[in-house]
Design a protein around this motif. Sequence first.
Motif, PDB file in Angstrom:
ATOM      1  N   CYS A   1      -7.780  54.591  -0.192  1.00 32.87           N
ATOM      2  CA  CYS A   1      -6.710  55.328   0.480  1.00 32.87           C
ATOM      3  C   CYS A   1      -6.854  56.820   0.184  1.00 32.87           C
ATOM      4  O   CYS A   1      -7.660  57.227  -0.651  1.00 32.87           O
ATOM      5  CB  CYS A   1      -5.328  54.836   0.035  1.00 32.87           C
ATOM      6  SG  CYS A   1      -4.988  55.042  -1.735  1.00 32.87           S
TER       7      CYS A   1
ATOM      8  N   ASP B   1      -4.095  56.479   8.219  1.00 33.44           N
ATOM      9  CA  ASP B   1      -2.730  56.352   7.701  1.00 33.44           C
ATOM     10  C   ASP B   1      -1.933  57.565   8.159  1.00 33.44           C
ATOM     11  O   ASP B   1      -2.170  58.689   7.715  1.00 33.44           O
ATOM     12  CB  ASP B   1      -2.777  56.271   6.171  1.00 33.44           C
ATOM     13  CG  ASP B   1      -1.431  55.895   5.565  1.00 33.44           C
ATOM     14  OD1 ASP B   1      -0.415  55.936   6.288  1.00 33.44           O
ATOM     15  OD2 ASP B   1      -1.400  55.577   4.364  1.00 33.44           O
TER      16      ASP B   1
ATOM     17  N   SER C   1       2.935  54.393   9.060  1.00 28.65           N
ATOM     18  CA  SER C   1       2.167  53.168   9.307  1.00 28.65           C
ATOM     19  C   SER C   1       0.677  53.510   9.328  1.00 28.65           C
ATOM     20  O   SER C   1       0.292  54.668   9.459  1.00 28.65           O
ATOM     21  CB  SER C   1       2.577  52.498  10.627  1.00 28.65           C
ATOM     22  OG  SER C   1       2.337  53.345  11.737  1.00 28.65           O
ATOM     23  N   SER C   2      -0.150  52.477   9.180  1.00 27.58           N
ATOM     24  CA  SER C   2      -1.596  52.710   9.248  1.00 27.58           C
ATOM     25  C   SER C   2      -2.272  51.533   9.933  1.00 27.58           C
ATOM     26  O   SER C   2      -1.748  50.411   9.962  1.00 27.58           O
ATOM     27  CB  SER C   2      -2.179  52.930   7.852  1.00 27.58           C
ATOM     28  OG  SER C   2      -2.352  51.714   7.156  1.00 27.58           O
TER      29      SER C   2
ATOM     30  N   MET D   1      -0.796  41.413   5.254  1.00 27.70           N
ATOM     31  CA  MET D   1       0.387  42.164   5.661  1.00 27.70           C
ATOM     32  C   MET D   1       1.361  41.273   6.417  1.00 27.70           C
ATOM     33  O   MET D   1       2.576  41.298   6.172  1.00 27.70           O
ATOM     34  CB  MET D   1      -0.026  43.345   6.532  1.00 27.70           C
ATOM     35  CG  MET D   1       1.140  44.184   7.057  1.00 27.70           C
ATOM     36  SD  MET D   1       0.602  45.386   8.304  1.00 27.70           S
ATOM     37  CE  MET D   1       0.158  44.288   9.671  1.00 27.70           C
TER      38      MET D   1
ATOM     39  N   GLY E   1       3.608  49.799  -1.529  1.00 27.69           N
ATOM     40  CA  GLY E   1       4.487  50.341  -0.510  1.00 27.69           C
ATOM     41  C   GLY E   1       5.672  51.050  -1.128  1.00 27.69           C
ATOM     42  O   GLY E   1       5.764  51.216  -2.347  1.00 27.69           O
TER      43      GLY E   1
ATOM     44  N   THR F   1       8.003  50.006   3.402  1.00 28.03           N
ATOM     45  CA  THR F   1       6.695  49.709   3.976  1.00 28.03           C
ATOM     46  C   THR F   1       6.047  48.527   3.262  1.00 28.03           C
ATOM     47  O   THR F   1       6.290  48.293   2.077  1.00 28.03           O
ATOM     48  CB  THR F   1       5.737  50.913   3.874  1.00 28.03           C
ATOM     49  OG1 THR F   1       5.424  51.167   2.498  1.00 28.03           O
ATOM     50  CG2 THR F   1       6.361  52.159   4.501  1.00 28.03           C
TER      51      THR F   1
ATOM     52  N   GLU G   1       2.071  47.550   2.783  1.00 30.97           N
ATOM     53  CA  GLU G   1       0.775  48.197   3.037  1.00 30.97           C
ATOM     54  C   GLU G   1      -0.278  47.774   2.020  1.00 30.97           C
ATOM     55  O   GLU G   1      -0.767  48.595   1.242  1.00 30.97           O
ATOM     56  CB  GLU G   1       0.935  49.713   3.049  1.00 30.97           C
ATOM     57  CG  GLU G   1       1.734  50.291   1.888  1.00 30.97           C
ATOM     58  CD  GLU G   1       1.847  51.803   1.957  1.00 30.97           C
ATOM     59  OE1 GLU G   1       0.810  52.488   2.025  1.00 30.97           O
ATOM     60  OE2 GLU G   1       2.993  52.300   1.950  1.00 30.97           O
TER      61      GLU G   1
ATOM     62  N   GLN H   1      -6.862  48.267   4.612  1.00 26.77           N
ATOM     63  CA  GLN H   1      -5.407  48.396   4.483  1.00 26.77           C
ATOM     64  C   GLN H   1      -4.759  48.422   5.873  1.00 26.77           C
ATOM     65  O   GLN H   1      -5.263  49.051   6.798  1.00 26.77           O
ATOM     66  CB  GLN H   1      -5.040  49.685   3.740  1.00 26.77           C
ATOM     67  CG  GLN H   1      -3.537  49.910   3.604  1.00 26.77           C
ATOM     68  CD  GLN H   1      -3.192  51.326   3.137  1.00 26.77           C
ATOM     69  OE1 GLN H   1      -4.009  52.243   3.265  1.00 26.77           O
ATOM     70  NE2 GLN H   1      -2.004  51.509   2.624  1.00 26.77           N
ATOM     71  N   TRP H   2      -3.645  47.723   6.002  1.00 26.30           N
ATOM     72  CA  TRP H   2      -2.761  47.839   7.156  1.00 26.30           C
ATOM     73  C   TRP H   2      -1.367  48.149   6.629  1.00 26.30           C
ATOM     74  O   TRP H   2      -1.003  47.700   5.539  1.00 26.30           O
ATOM     75  CB  TRP H   2      -2.701  46.535   7.957  1.00 26.30           C
ATOM     76  CG  TRP H   2      -3.972  46.148   8.650  1.00 26.30           C
ATOM     77  CD1 TRP H   2      -5.021  45.463   8.112  1.00 26.30           C
ATOM     78  CD2 TRP H   2      -4.320  46.391  10.019  1.00 26.30           C
ATOM     79  NE1 TRP H   2      -5.993  45.269   9.055  1.00 26.30           N
ATOM     80  CE2 TRP H   2      -5.593  45.827  10.236  1.00 26.30           C
ATOM     81  CE3 TRP H   2      -3.665  47.035  11.072  1.00 26.30           C
ATOM     82  CZ2 TRP H   2      -6.241  45.884  11.469  1.00 26.30           C
ATOM     83  CZ3 TRP H   2      -4.305  47.091  12.311  1.00 26.30           C
ATOM     84  CH2 TRP H   2      -5.575  46.526  12.506  1.00 26.30           C
ATOM     85  N   GLU H   3      -0.589  48.883   7.424  1.00 28.23           N
ATOM     86  CA  GLU H   3       0.750  49.263   6.962  1.00 28.23           C
ATOM     87  C   GLU H   3       1.764  49.197   8.088  1.00 28.23           C
ATOM     88  O   GLU H   3       1.507  49.654   9.209  1.00 28.23           O
ATOM     89  CB  GLU H   3       0.737  50.689   6.409  1.00 28.23           C
ATOM     90  CG  GLU H   3       2.109  51.193   5.969  1.00 28.23           C
ATOM     91  CD  GLU H   3       2.084  52.626   5.469  1.00 28.23           C
ATOM     92  OE1 GLU H   3       3.111  53.077   4.921  1.00 28.23           O
ATOM     93  OE2 GLU H   3       1.041  53.299   5.637  1.00 28.23           O
TER      94      GLU H   3
END
Length: 291
Positions: free
Chosen positions: A118, A137, A149-150, A173, A210, A242, A244, A274-276
């Motif tokens: 990140c 991100d 969000s990402s 996620m 998060g 969040t 993430e 990573q997803w957010e």
Amino acid sequence: MYKRLGRNDMCWCGSGKKYKSCHAAFDDKLIHYEHEGFIIPSRDLFKTEKDIEGIKKSAVINMAVLDEVGDKIRAGMSTQEIDDIVNDVTTKMGGIPADLGYEGFPKSVCTSINEEVCHGIPSKDIILQDGDIINVDCSTILDGYFSDSSRMFMIGDVSPEKKRLVQVTKECMEAGIKAVIPWTPIGDMGHAVHQHALDNGYTVVKEIGGHGCGNAFHEEPYVSHVSRPGTGMLMVPGMVFTIEPMVNMGRDEIFIDEENDWTVYTADMKPSAQWEVELLVTEDGPELLCW
């Protein structure tokens, strides 16, 4: 301990209603859980209808930015070009890139490639290559409200191993989202994320998680993705935070770039993804605000 108001006092939430017909029963429920030993959120973590509307409007910009990045991202472009897209779309839609200048961060977005976990810093010298995976991100301020969000993007011909990492991270996620059940501990959510990663042979970064978001960029609670069931603050309707997870192909150890003091890498230099999403806890479950 929550202080009970008089039944005919105006409610603390600012609704203009009397306490007895607004948040009295809600507060009684919180006090009950506190007596049972649970960690309960402070009142300033509950978003009003006005707050939620403001966050949603900010999120419209945030998601439009990521859509535009998704349309234009390609091998051969620099990560500075991604930063330019983010800054241009955000400002044209009336927003402010929340990353820019945050605690000294020099750019409008984080672009983290392959083994970068990140906080990757965009640069004209970093060129996307065929086979890369990248997390973009994005965070937006609009009228004082924050969205965050990402998304992961796969560049050209990506290896099956990297594709699987990206997919399973998204599933982690989603497992977390499904575990957002009102009036249960947030540790249940983090455990669901972690367990799905472990079941697929991956690890989850422990040191970064998060966060609450909406009226400020980073609010309470801290959201761990490696937590134990039954631990942590209750997820109570009105909270916004969040999810993430940062999922590693190899070990979960990380280190921070000593030169820029921002970019986080996997210690074994294996890929990370990573997803957010940013979500609102409601009595019916999670409502996605920004994804």
